[in-house]
Design an enzyme around this catalytic site. Structure first.
Site, PDB file in Angstrom:
ATOM      1  N   SER A 196     -13.574  -4.306   1.578  1.00 15.87           N
ATOM      2  CA  SER A 196     -14.554  -3.590   0.748  1.00 15.87           C
ATOM      3  C   SER A 196     -15.990  -3.972   1.116  1.00 15.87           C
ATOM      4  CB  SER A 196     -14.301  -3.859  -0.741  1.00 15.87           C
ATOM      5  OG  SER A 196     -13.080  -3.310  -1.148  1.00 15.87           O
ATOM      6  N   PRO A 197     -16.341  -3.932   2.411  1.00 17.12           N
ATOM      7  CA  PRO A 197     -17.687  -4.333   2.818  1.00 17.12           C
ATOM      8  C   PRO A 197     -18.769  -3.323   2.462  1.00 17.12           C
ATOM      9  CG  PRO A 197     -16.496  -3.497   4.708  1.00 17.12           C
ATOM     10  CD  PRO A 197     -15.514  -3.552   3.572  1.00 17.12           C
ATOM     11  N   TYR A 214       0.846  -1.193   0.000  1.00 14.43           N
ATOM     12  CA  TYR A 214       0.000   0.000   0.000  1.00 14.43           C
ATOM     13  C   TYR A 214       0.887   1.250   0.000  1.00 14.43           C
ATOM     14  CZ  TYR A 214      -3.827  -3.148   1.404  1.00 14.43           C
ATOM     15  OH  TYR A 214      -4.762  -4.154   1.475  1.00 14.43           O
TER      16      TYR A 214
END
Length: 335
Positions: free
Chosen positions: A200-201, A55
């Site tokens: 990514s809920p 990241y």
């Protein structure tokens, strides 16, 4: 709020995905804002933070190390290794030598002597999963990592890995509009005592009503490369989101809170890690964490948004080839 557990350690069911502080969704927050967000999260009660070595090519781990070095005992820390980026070239390396090198680099950036959970970010098809897990098990013995996790892998791979060493967590995308974990992985996790960690809920911001006009997304926003956001698919998906927002309004919660509650309702072995670069959104995600979605509302969502109604796969063909998750067999090629 009631705690859930990863590797026997209690965590709040909603954790914080930290990627967007360093990469992924357009303009990054100022450093002071990112540091303030991380500390505000801990102040609110977030106690599960998730990062990865890629990241921002180390930026995210470095940021977290600097921002939270005095608060390391307040949270469960997870990071990942395995994806290698060299310029425009991306590959996967989960060889024992790479695993050992990467953990030492991550610990240095994070300014800590251990992480609580260490993920294999993707499956390396050139190295037997058993060999990679064996190398990670050595790190457990040495105290550098507390437990082992897998990311974007299948139920079969999970079982093979668990035969070598207990797997504490499986991290995969999961929300009303990404249902592949329901094919096999959710059940395999329950069977093996593995916590399922949903990234990514809120559907990459979509089910938070955060994407109205795809054309307005920044040029470097990764969603521009995803088929669900292209001109053929987005109009149909936007209509689903509008209906979803109506359900949220009927319940008196925000769309993001509704999506998170739906995810957590799918099993008590599930935790979610929504990510954001906004302090306000981070606070919103946590504000209704103890709200339980009514069964009839969950059923309305299931009927509205599912693998048959969402237009397009979540990844293009090139990215799809890098993951190991099950796929639906009815023409959907989502991974």
């Amino acid at each position: 709020m009631p705690h859930r557990a990863i590797n026997g350690k209690p965590v709040n069911p909603i954790g914080l995905g930290c990627m967007s502080l360093s990469w992924g969704y357009g303009a990054l927050p100022e450093r002071k804002t990112a540091i303030a967000l991380l500390n505000r999260a801990l102040d609110l009660g977030y106690n599960h933070l998730d990062t990865a070595n890629i990241y921002g090519l180390g930026h995210n781990e470095t940021l977290m190390g600097e921002a939270l070095k005095g608060r390391r005992n307040e949270f469960f820390l997870a990071t990942k290794m395995g994806i290698v980026i060299e310029g425009e070239k991306r590959g996967i390396d989960c060889s024992p030598a790479s695993i050992r090198r990467c953990i030492d680099e991550s610990l240095t950036r994070l300014q800590t002597d251990h992480v609580d959970l260490y993920y294999m970010h993707r499956r390396d098809r050139t190295v037997p999963i058993e060999e990679s897990v064996g190398a990670m098990a050595e790190l457990v013995k040495e105290g550098k990592i507390g437990s082992i996790g897998l990311s974007e892998m299948s139920a079969d791979t999970l079982r093979r890995a668990a035969a070598v060493h207990p797997i504490a967590a499986m991290q995969t995308e999961y929300s009303p509009w990404t249902r592949e974990p329901e094919i096999a992985v959710l059940d395999a996790c329950r069977e093996l005592g593995t916590t399922f960690v949903a990234f990514s809920p809120v559907a990459r911001g979509v089910l938070a009503n955060g994407v109205r006009d795809v054309a307005a997304l920044a040029d470097n926003d990764l969603r521009r490369t995803m088929p669900r956001f292209n001109g053929d698919n987005w109009p149909a998906n936007r209509a689903l989101v509008d209906a979803f927002c109506t359900i949220a309004a009927d319940c008196g919660v925000t769309p993001a809170q509704l999506s998170l509650a739906w995810v957590l309702s799918r099993g008590d072995h599930i935790v979610a890690i929504p990510g954001t670069a906004s302090i306000g959104h981070m606070e919103e995600n946590f504000a209704q964490a103890d709200w339980t979605i009514p069964a009839d509302v969950a059923a309305r969502i299931d009927a509205l948004i599912n693998q048959h109604t969402v237009a397009g796969p979540r990844y293009g063909e090139a990215m799809q080839r890098t993951i190991d998750t099950e796929v639906f067999g009815d023409g959907w090629i989502d991974g």
